[in-house]
Design a protein around this motif. Structure first.
Motif, PDB file in Angstrom:
ATOM      1  N   GLY A   1       0.820  -1.212   0.000  1.00  0.00           N
ATOM      2  CA  GLY A   1       0.000   0.000   0.000  1.00  0.00           C
ATOM      3  C   GLY A   1       0.848   1.254   0.000  1.00  0.00           C
ATOM      4  O   GLY A   1       0.542   2.223  -0.711  1.00  0.00           O
ATOM      5  N   GLU A   2       1.917   1.264   0.800  1.00  0.00           N
ATOM      6  CA  GLU A   2       2.818   2.410   0.812  1.00  0.00           C
ATOM      7  C   GLU A   2       3.477   2.582  -0.565  1.00  0.00           C
ATOM      8  O   GLU A   2       3.594   3.697  -1.068  1.00  0.00           O
ATOM      9  N   ALA A   3       3.866   1.471  -1.176  1.00  0.00           N
ATOM     10  CA  ALA A   3       4.499   1.536  -2.504  1.00  0.00           C
ATOM     11  C   ALA A   3       3.539   2.126  -3.529  1.00  0.00           C
ATOM     12  O   ALA A   3       3.916   3.000  -4.324  1.00  0.00           O
ATOM     13  N   GLU A   4       2.287   1.673  -3.519  1.00  0.00           N
ATOM     14  CA  GLU A   4       1.296   2.192  -4.468  1.00  0.00           C
ATOM     15  C   GLU A   4       1.023   3.671  -4.233  1.00  0.00           C
ATOM     16  O   GLU A   4       0.907   4.457  -5.173  1.00  0.00           O
ATOM     17  N   ALA A   5       0.939   4.068  -2.952  1.00  0.00           N
ATOM     18  CA  ALA A   5       0.642   5.461  -2.616  1.00  0.00           C
ATOM     19  C   ALA A   5       1.843   6.377  -2.830  1.00  0.00           C
ATOM     20  O   ALA A   5       1.720   7.594  -2.742  1.00  0.00           O
ATOM     21  N   SER A   6       3.005   5.797  -3.108  1.00  0.00           N
ATOM     22  CA  SER A   6       4.234   6.574  -3.305  1.00  0.00           C
ATOM     23  C   SER A   6       4.713   6.548  -4.743  1.00  0.00           C
ATOM     24  O   SER A   6       5.857   6.912  -5.024  1.00  0.00           O
ATOM     25  N   SER A   7       3.870   6.123  -5.656  1.00  0.00           N
ATOM     26  CA  SER A   7       4.319   5.996  -7.043  1.00  0.00           C
ATOM     27  C   SER A   7       4.734   7.344  -7.617  1.00  0.00           C
ATOM     28  O   SER A   7       4.333   8.392  -7.128  1.00  0.00           O
ATOM     29  N   GLY A   8       5.561   7.291  -8.633  1.00  0.00           N
ATOM     30  CA  GLY A   8       5.958   8.505  -9.315  1.00  0.00           C
ATOM     31  C   GLY A   8       7.360   8.993  -9.005  1.00  0.00           C
ATOM     32  O   GLY A   8       7.786  10.012  -9.529  1.00  0.00           O
ATOM     33  N   TRP A   9       8.102   8.281  -8.169  1.00  0.00           N
ATOM     34  CA  TRP A   9       9.460   8.719  -7.831  1.00  0.00           C
ATOM     35  C   TRP A   9      10.496   8.190  -8.818  1.00  0.00           C
ATOM     36  O   TRP A   9      11.667   8.539  -8.726  1.00  0.00           O
ATOM     37  N   ASP A  10      10.113   7.322  -9.728  1.00  0.00           N
ATOM     38  CA  ASP A  10      10.976   6.872 -10.820  1.00  0.00           C
ATOM     39  C   ASP A  10      12.292   6.252 -10.337  1.00  0.00           C
ATOM     40  O   ASP A  10      13.363   6.586 -10.842  1.00  0.00           O
ATOM     41  N   ARG A  11      12.187   5.368  -9.347  1.00  0.00           N
ATOM     42  CA  ARG A  11      13.354   4.629  -8.855  1.00  0.00           C
ATOM     43  C   ARG A  11      12.954   3.168  -8.717  1.00  0.00           C
ATOM     44  O   ARG A  11      11.784   2.850  -8.494  1.00  0.00           O
ATOM     45  N   PRO A  12      13.927   2.262  -8.819  1.00  0.00           N
ATOM     46  CA  PRO A  12      13.618   0.869  -8.516  1.00  0.00           C
ATOM     47  C   PRO A  12      13.102   0.789  -7.075  1.00  0.00           C
ATOM     48  O   PRO A  12      13.515   1.575  -6.223  1.00  0.00           O
ATOM     49  N   MET A  13      12.188  -0.121  -6.852  1.00  0.00           N
ATOM     50  CA  MET A  13      11.634  -0.250  -5.509  1.00  0.00           C
ATOM     51  C   MET A  13      11.414  -1.704  -5.152  1.00  0.00           C
ATOM     52  O   MET A  13      11.340  -2.571  -6.016  1.00  0.00           O
ATOM     53  N   PHE A  14      11.334  -1.966  -3.841  1.00  0.00           N
ATOM     54  CA  PHE A  14      10.971  -3.281  -3.342  1.00  0.00           C
ATOM     55  C   PHE A  14      10.224  -3.093  -2.042  1.00  0.00           C
ATOM     56  O   PHE A  14      10.283  -2.022  -1.415  1.00  0.00           O
ATOM     57  N   VAL A  15       9.482  -4.122  -1.635  1.00  0.00           N
ATOM     58  CA  VAL A  15       8.683  -4.073  -0.419  1.00  0.00           C
ATOM     59  C   VAL A  15       9.221  -5.111   0.553  1.00  0.00           C
ATOM     60  O   VAL A  15       9.256  -6.303   0.244  1.00  0.00           O
ATOM     61  N   VAL A  16       9.665  -4.644   1.705  1.00  0.00           N
ATOM     62  CA  VAL A  16      10.074  -5.506   2.824  1.00  0.00           C
ATOM     63  C   VAL A  16       9.636  -4.791   4.085  1.00  0.00           C
ATOM     64  O   VAL A  16      10.039  -3.659   4.337  1.00  0.00           O
ATOM     65  N   GLY A  17       8.799  -5.441   4.884  1.00  0.00           N
ATOM     66  CA  GLY A  17       8.293  -4.822   6.108  1.00  0.00           C
ATOM     67  C   GLY A  17       9.302  -4.834   7.225  1.00  0.00           C
ATOM     68  O   GLY A  17      10.433  -5.303   7.081  1.00  0.00           O
ATOM     69  N   ASN A  18       8.880  -4.267   8.351  1.00  0.00           N
ATOM     70  CA  ASN A  18       9.749  -4.276   9.530  1.00  0.00           C
ATOM     71  C   ASN A  18      10.068  -5.695   9.856  1.00  0.00           C
ATOM     72  O   ASN A  18      10.539  -6.295  10.476  1.00  0.00           O
TER      73      ASN A  18
END
Length: 165
Positions: free
Chosen positions: A148-165
């Motif tokens: 959800g954070e990744a989707e709400a943060s779209s548009g920064w044009d960088r590679p991304m990954f999701v790993v929680g605490n």
């Protein structure tokens, strides 16, 4: 692998960064072949006694062409992870890392969502222009805690990954 985490922790707070980041650094140090340390960027933030890993002050400078003024092996980490956003000390450290060719990842912890960008919006737009856009553009990747954070943060044009605490 040498990992250096950078976070604006104040040890008086009960939850949040004060709990999750030291737990992460401790867990990483239990993995074979990993040494992890923490740079605390909150002012006057002396760590409590008995920390299981190295904790450093935020005043980082370059020592030579490709080393930080930290004790070995943290003077030349393989990767640096910035926790939180819009911290001027983080931008300054990131600039030193770029000069030393040390890669870094940003874990914004909600600070790069479209909603967060509207909170104190004029300050964030100014910070984006002055330092944050450059810091993000040169990050190796963005580490979001949830999809959800990744989707709400779209548009920064960088590679991304999701790993929680």
């Amino acid at each position: 692998m040498i990992l250096l985490h950078v976070a604006p922790i104040t040890w008086r707070e009960i939850g949040g960064l004060r709990i999750s980041i030291p737990a992460l650094v401790s867990s990483l140090n239990r993995l074979d072949g990993v040494e992890a340390g923490l740079v605390v960027t909150a002012p006057n933030a002396e760590p409590p006694p008995g920390m299981e890993f190295p904790v450093f002050d935020r005043k980082i400078t370059l020592r030579g062409a490709a080393r930080l003024n930290l004790p070995a092996p943290f003077d030349r980490p393989d990767l640096v992870v910035f926790h939180s956003t819009y911290i001027p000390a983080h931008a300054a450290i990131a600039a030193k890392l770029r000069k030393a060719a040390i890669p870094y990842v940003i874990c914004p912890r909600g600070g790069m969502t479209r909603h967060a960008q509207t909170f104190r919006g004029w300050k964030k737009r100014l910070a984006n222009l002055l330092f944050f856009n450059r810091m993000v553009a040169r990050a190796a990747a963005l580490n979001y805690l949830t999809h959800g954070e990744a989707e709400a943060s779209s548009g920064w044009d960088r590679p991304m990954f999701v790993v929680g605490n």
